[in-house]
Motif scaffolding. Sequence first.
Motif, PDB file in Angstrom:
ATOM      1  N   THR A 122      35.640  28.394  29.339  1.00  0.00           N
ATOM      2  CA  THR A 122      36.128  28.791  30.553  1.00  0.00           C
ATOM      3  C   THR A 122      34.911  28.826  31.424  1.00  0.00           C
ATOM      4  OG1 THR A 122      35.081  30.947  29.595  1.00  0.00           O
ATOM      5  CG2 THR A 122      37.315  30.870  29.119  1.00  0.00           C
ATOM      6  N   THR A 152      43.727  41.337  36.797  1.00  0.00           N
ATOM      7  CA  THR A 152      44.212  40.580  35.458  1.00  0.00           C
ATOM      8  C   THR A 152      45.541  41.550  34.985  1.00  0.00           C
ATOM      9  OG1 THR A 152      42.457  41.281  34.215  1.00  0.00           O
ATOM     10  CG2 THR A 152      42.541  38.883  35.182  1.00  0.00           C
ATOM     11  N   TRP A 176      36.514  35.700  34.431  1.00  0.00           N
ATOM     12  CA  TRP A 176      37.268  34.332  34.337  1.00  0.00           C
ATOM     13  C   TRP A 176      38.308  33.974  35.282  1.00  0.00           C
ATOM     14  CZ3 TRP A 176      40.838  32.575  29.820  1.00  0.00           C
ATOM     15  CH2 TRP A 176      41.065  31.272  29.746  1.00  0.00           C
ATOM     16  N   GLN A 177      39.300  35.192  35.461  1.00  0.00           N
ATOM     17  CA  GLN A 177      40.376  34.773  36.285  1.00  0.00           C
ATOM     18  C   GLN A 177      40.664  35.897  37.217  1.00  0.00           C
ATOM     19  OE1 GLN A 177      42.801  32.230  36.040  1.00  0.00           O
ATOM     20  NE2 GLN A 177      41.261  31.357  34.389  1.00  0.00           N
ATOM     21  N   LEU A 186      43.555  37.631  27.912  1.00  0.00           N
ATOM     22  CA  LEU A 186      42.863  36.499  28.720  1.00  0.00           C
ATOM     23  C   LEU A 186      41.318  36.981  28.497  1.00  0.00           C
ATOM     24  CD1 LEU A 186      44.286  36.536  31.995  1.00  0.00           C
ATOM     25  CD2 LEU A 186      44.477  34.919  30.520  1.00  0.00           C
ATOM     26  N   GLY A 189      43.617  29.343  31.717  1.00  0.00           N
ATOM     27  CA  GLY A 189      43.912  30.609  31.667  1.00  0.00           C
ATOM     28  C   GLY A 189      45.402  30.832  31.577  1.00  0.00           C
TER      29      GLY A 189
END
Length: 316
Positions: free
Chosen positions: A310, A292, A123-124, A299, A25
């Motif tokens: 990912t 995010t 994902w983040q 992203l 990321g």
Amino acid sequence: MHTELVAALDIGGTKIAGALVDGSGGILVRTQRPTPAREDGETVMRAVEGVLAELTAGPLWPSVRAVGIGSAGPVDAARGAVSPVNIPGWRDYPLVERVRRAVDGRPVTLVGDGVAMTAAEHWQGAARGYDNALCLVVSTGVGGGLVLGGRLHPGPTGNAGHIGHISVDLDGDPCACGARGCVERIASGPHLARRALDAGWRPGRDGDASAAAVAAAARAGDPIAQASFDRAARALAAGIAATAHLVELDIAVVGGGVAGAGEVLFAPLRRSLRAYATLSFVRDLTVVPALTGTDAGLLGAAAAACGPLTAEKQGA
């Protein structure tokens, strides 16, 4: 991990952003240009090509294996076409094919901006580690996306999870989509602010009548501003609960400009969600702010383009 990278494009009515993203990321390279949204479609495409040219000219470009695009919608991922409401020059515009030509035939994945934000948060962000999530963008409009069974679920055209057009008031005001009483018609920033004005709220000396100004007034104790946020929160809660009842969710993540109001929105949202999500299998549903921020589009575009990369990192 710099050996395999993904190029990401985040296309909206204000800016076209591009980046090279690694498997953890990290954004290694970024660039952007203003969107010439009032111009013809080819002029807009030249701006996209300009962003891509800056990315392809750099030394890291040979490591790029795929390209992801998160675009304002509607999008049609199956056909690779976009028709963003705020870019009139693009109607059924063959964006995927045009981008593919500019990146030497690398695979290109297209998703709507709500789905991109969802991919980023899974994902983040705040939905990381959850197998079943709804992520919402509450801003000028209300969009969203779904993660089901641990995977992004964009649907056949890339628009699944578009919670803004669930009707929560059967006799409500007409929505731009043609239906009535949609979540977006009640909870989006412009409609939230307009409701406060119609109810008698007045902006300060600076004349700012935005949702952010209504939020500031609500924080200061203005009852009309608070009521406007309460109604927006009820609409969002009803839409979230309806979605949870349909597909079973673990978490709802809310981002976008209106979510920047903080507890002015989230306190009534949690309260209303308890009132709407009452069955045993949705009672533990939590709602949290997105994490995010302004990089969500980039992203998310990267995550949508390169799921295995990912997913491997997320499981690590």
